[in-house]
Design an enzyme around this catalytic site. Structure first.
Site, PDB file in Angstrom:
ATOM      1  CB  ALA A  98      41.344  24.729  43.989  1.00 30.76           C
TER       2      ALA A  98
ATOM      3  NE  ARG B  88      65.101  45.453   7.506  1.00 27.14           N
ATOM      4  CZ  ARG B  88      65.711  44.405   6.760  1.00 27.14           C
ATOM      5  NH1 ARG B  88      66.921  44.407   6.393  1.00 27.14           N
ATOM      6  NH2 ARG B  88      64.930  43.825   5.956  1.00 27.14           N
TER       7      ARG B  88
ATOM      8  N   GLY C 154      60.952  39.823  10.061  1.00 23.54           N
ATOM      9  CA  GLY C 154      61.130  38.511   9.999  1.00 23.54           C
ATOM     10  C   GLY C 154      62.392  38.085  10.836  1.00 23.54           C
TER      11      GLY C 154
ATOM     12  CD  GLU D 103      53.284  35.558  41.431  1.00 20.96           C
ATOM     13  OE1 GLU D 103      53.008  36.340  42.296  1.00 20.96           O
ATOM     14  OE2 GLU D 103      54.476  35.018  41.503  1.00 20.96           O
TER      15      GLU D 103
HETATM   16  N1  COS Z   1      44.744  40.781  52.118  1.00 24.16           N
HETATM   17  C1  COS Z   1      43.831  40.662  53.302  1.00 24.16           C
HETATM   18  N2  COS Z   1      42.701  39.750  53.204  1.00 24.16           N
HETATM   19  C2  COS Z   1      42.261  39.461  52.222  1.00 24.16           C
HETATM   20  C3  COS Z   1      42.796  39.659  50.801  1.00 24.16           C
HETATM   21  C4  COS Z   1      44.184  40.503  50.983  1.00 24.16           C
HETATM   22  N3  COS Z   1      44.722  40.686  49.719  1.00 24.16           N
HETATM   23  N4  COS Z   1      42.081  39.188  49.800  1.00 24.16           N
HETATM   24  C5  COS Z   1      41.029  38.577  50.319  1.00 24.16           C
HETATM   25  N5  COS Z   1      41.111  38.844  51.845  1.00 24.16           N
HETATM   26  C6  COS Z   1      40.169  38.352  52.694  1.00 24.16           C
HETATM   27  C7  COS Z   1      38.775  38.951  52.256  1.00 24.16           C
HETATM   28  O1  COS Z   1      38.763  40.330  52.956  1.00 24.16           O
HETATM   29  C8  COS Z   1      37.732  37.958  53.092  1.00 24.16           C
HETATM   30  O2  COS Z   1      37.689  38.140  54.325  1.00 24.16           O
HETATM   31  P1  COS Z   1      36.352  39.058  54.897  1.00 24.16           P
HETATM   32  O3  COS Z   1      35.082  38.407  54.451  1.00 24.16           O
HETATM   33  O4  COS Z   1      36.395  38.692  56.504  1.00 24.16           O
HETATM   34  O5  COS Z   1      36.601  40.231  54.559  1.00 24.16           O
HETATM   35  C9  COS Z   1      38.562  36.682  52.859  1.00 24.16           C
HETATM   36  O6  COS Z   1      39.910  36.934  52.507  1.00 24.16           O
HETATM   37  C10 COS Z   1      38.150  35.892  51.507  1.00 24.16           C
HETATM   38  O7  COS Z   1      38.016  36.627  50.469  1.00 24.16           O
HETATM   39  P2  COS Z   1      37.132  36.714  49.189  1.00 24.16           P
HETATM   40  O8  COS Z   1      35.868  36.715  49.614  1.00 24.16           O
HETATM   41  O9  COS Z   1      37.600  37.532  48.342  1.00 24.16           O
HETATM   42  O10 COS Z   1      37.530  35.098  48.705  1.00 24.16           O
HETATM   43  P3  COS Z   1      37.212  34.388  47.279  1.00 24.16           P
HETATM   44  O11 COS Z   1      36.975  33.063  47.605  1.00 24.16           O
HETATM   45  O12 COS Z   1      36.011  35.053  46.606  1.00 24.16           O
HETATM   46  O13 COS Z   1      38.524  34.474  46.470  1.00 24.16           O
HETATM   47  C11 COS Z   1      40.054  35.525  44.902  1.00 24.16           C
HETATM   48  C12 COS Z   1      39.155  35.730  46.164  1.00 24.16           C
HETATM   49  C13 COS Z   1      39.360  35.171  43.618  1.00 24.16           C
HETATM   50  C14 COS Z   1      40.538  36.916  44.899  1.00 24.16           C
HETATM   51  C15 COS Z   1      41.122  34.659  45.305  1.00 24.16           C
HETATM   52  O14 COS Z   1      40.472  33.248  45.539  1.00 24.16           O
HETATM   53  C16 COS Z   1      42.232  34.611  44.391  1.00 24.16           C
HETATM   54  O15 COS Z   1      43.128  35.495  44.418  1.00 24.16           O
HETATM   55  N6  COS Z   1      42.354  33.428  43.350  1.00 24.16           N
HETATM   56  C17 COS Z   1      43.555  33.494  42.602  1.00 24.16           C
HETATM   57  C18 COS Z   1      44.514  32.682  43.076  1.00 24.16           C
HETATM   58  C19 COS Z   1      45.971  32.908  42.452  1.00 24.16           C
HETATM   59  O16 COS Z   1      46.404  33.854  42.381  1.00 24.16           O
HETATM   60  N7  COS Z   1      46.517  31.836  42.048  1.00 24.16           N
HETATM   61  C20 COS Z   1      47.756  31.778  41.410  1.00 24.16           C
HETATM   62  C21 COS Z   1      48.513  30.601  41.646  1.00 24.16           C
HETATM   63  S1  COS Z   1      49.295  30.911  43.054  1.00 24.16           S
HETATM   64  S2  COS Z   1      50.981  31.622  42.582  1.00 24.16           S
END
Ligand code: COS
Length: 390
Positions: free
Chosen positions: A140, A279, A351, A374
């Site tokens: 994940a 340069r 270079g 991130e």
């Molecule tokens: N602030 C507050 N709430 C948020 C939010 C934010 N920035 N982003 C999402 N939410 C809420 C949504 O509103 C949703 O709730 P509701 O349905 O009640 O509105 C809930 O969280 C789930 O959000 P979403 O449906 O967008 O979830 P997904 O599973 O589709 O995933 C992404 C969203 C893809 C954006 C998320 O999994 C993600 O950011 N992935 C990347 C992870 C990452 O950055 N990893 C890096 C490593 S950590 S350094």
């Protein structure tokens, strides 16, 4: 129709005096204390303990946090300005700071209970203890809601089991914000909880350092939880609200990461301008060649756009408004920009740019991850599109 008079103060692009001062003192710190260590960090793959000590003395580990806990209380704009300056140093330093401030301790700062903050924020702000952020798992990464680390309640404790990977500063951090499933049926909406975890406690193991393409001096590793006991009062926020905490924290992280991109790119531009003037080829400085001029012009234009995006996002954050869209746009744009800018800087240096001595090849290698960690830039586009189509 009433005449609308626009005054120079209607929109203020000037940084406040305190932030200009902060910028100057950080520039001095980076040049005096961090630049001389660049080669050592690169070849030893370690930040010397003395440099971490100096960062502590400067109060850097508490920059974005509240003054009541010993933080600098400079807000998101101040923090972005600081990271912009830090972007000029070896990325190892900004990664150390980012893992701790932008995401590791940020979740606690944003959503922790008063008790938990009273207990831990002072030692985090002083840098006596370091934090990291443990969300990603082998299965994940982008699909963050699909984590499989579990937290099972047993009386006053939770038993944590699972593996987190690619955890920046996982090897040295004392604490981690760890995300785990508390109700598999609910997923992102109520099924994930954030925990404040002591990484030196029983049941926690750290994997070996990952071997990477760049970012020497900053390490990632696995964190392995084997029935690690976490007190129930170490839940950050509410049980089940962990995914929201993760996303809010990442909004902060993404914007400040973008700020670092602006700083490193500005530094690459300055180096390229100096080189273009010095340069000589075909009897004149290469800066007289239109091909080089166009590269410099594009670099400067993109940095200008990037900086304004970051400052605008930070301004929204400091007003207490949601800035997920601006953070995603800034992260996407600024990281792609930084990768392109360093590529042009290398091209201008020819270079010499490919040689270790100019320090550009290091920035080139270190920059590639910016479009990935991130949240990949593809994920940022998904977030942007979702906001547009909502
Ligand atoms: N602030 C507050 N709430 C948020 C939010 C934010 N920035 N982003 C999402 N939410 C809420 C949504 O509103 C949703 O709730 P509701 O349905 O009640 O509105 C809930 O969280 C789930 O959000 P979403 O449906 O967008 O979830 P997904 O599973 O589709 O995933 C992404 C969203 C893809 C954006 C998320 O999994 C993600 O950011 N992935 C990347 C992870 C990452 O950055 N990893 C890096 C490593 S950590 S350094």
């Amino acid at each position: 129709m009433t005449a609308v008079v626009s005054t120079p103060d209607a929109l203020n692009f000037e940084l406040p005096e305190e932030l200009k001062l902060l910028k100057r003192s950080l520039r001095e710190f980076v040049e005096k204390e961090l630049w001389p260590l660049t080669d050592e960090v690169e070849s030893s793959d370690e930040i010397p303990a003395s440099a971490i000590g100096k960062m502590r003395e400067m109060g850097l580990f508490g920059l974005p946090f509240a003054e009541e806990y010993g933080g600098a209380g400079i807000g998101e704009l101040g923090y972005c300005v600081a990271l912009e300056e830090f972007g000029r140093a070896s990325a190892a330093f900004s990664n150390l700071l980012g893992a701790h401030c932008s995401i590791g301790a940020m979740a606690l700062h944003l959503d922790g209970t008063k008790d938990l903050k009273d207990r831990y924020m002072p030692q985090l702000c002083s840098g006596e203890k370091l934090a990291c952020f443990a969300l990603s798992e082998p299965g994940a990464g982008s699909d963050a809601a699909n984590i499989s680390t579990t937290a099972r309640r047993d009386g006053d404790i939770y038993m944590l089991a699972g593996v987190k990977h690619f955890i920046t500063s996982g090897d040295i951090a004392d604490f981690a914000t760890v995300f785990a499933v508390t109700d598999p049926a609910l997923g992102a909406r109520g099924g994930i909880t954030a925990f404040w975890v002591d990484l030196n406690g029983p049941g926690v193991k750290r994997g070996p350092k990952d071997r990477k393409m760049g970012l020497y001096g900053s390490h990632t590793c696995e964190l392995i939880f084997e029935e690690a006991k976490v007190p129930a009062d170490h839940v950050i926020g509410k049980v089940g609200s962990g995914f929201i905490t993760a996303m809010k924290t990442l909004d902060m992280g993404r914007l400040s990461l973008a700020a670092g991109c602006v700083g490193s790119s500005q530094f690459m531009l300055e180096k390229s301008i100096v080189y273009a003037k010095e340069r000589i080829q075909f009897g004149k400085p290469i800066g007289k060649q239109q091909a080089v001029q166009f590269m410099l012009a594009d670099m400067a234009t993109e940095i200008y756009a990037a900086r304004n995006m970051v400052y605008h996002g930070a301004w929204k954050a400091d007003r207490g408004e949601r800035f997920s869209l601006e953070a995603a746009m800034a992260k996407r744009y600024c990281s792609d920009m930084a990768i392109q800018v360093v590529d042009r800087a290398l091209q201008i240096h020819g270079g010499s740019g490919f040689m270790k001595e100019t320090g550009i090849e290091r920035v080139y290698r270190d920059s590639r991850i910016l479009a990935i960690y991130e949240g990949t830039n593809e994920i940022q586009r998904m977030i942007i599109a979702e906001e547009l189509l909502r």
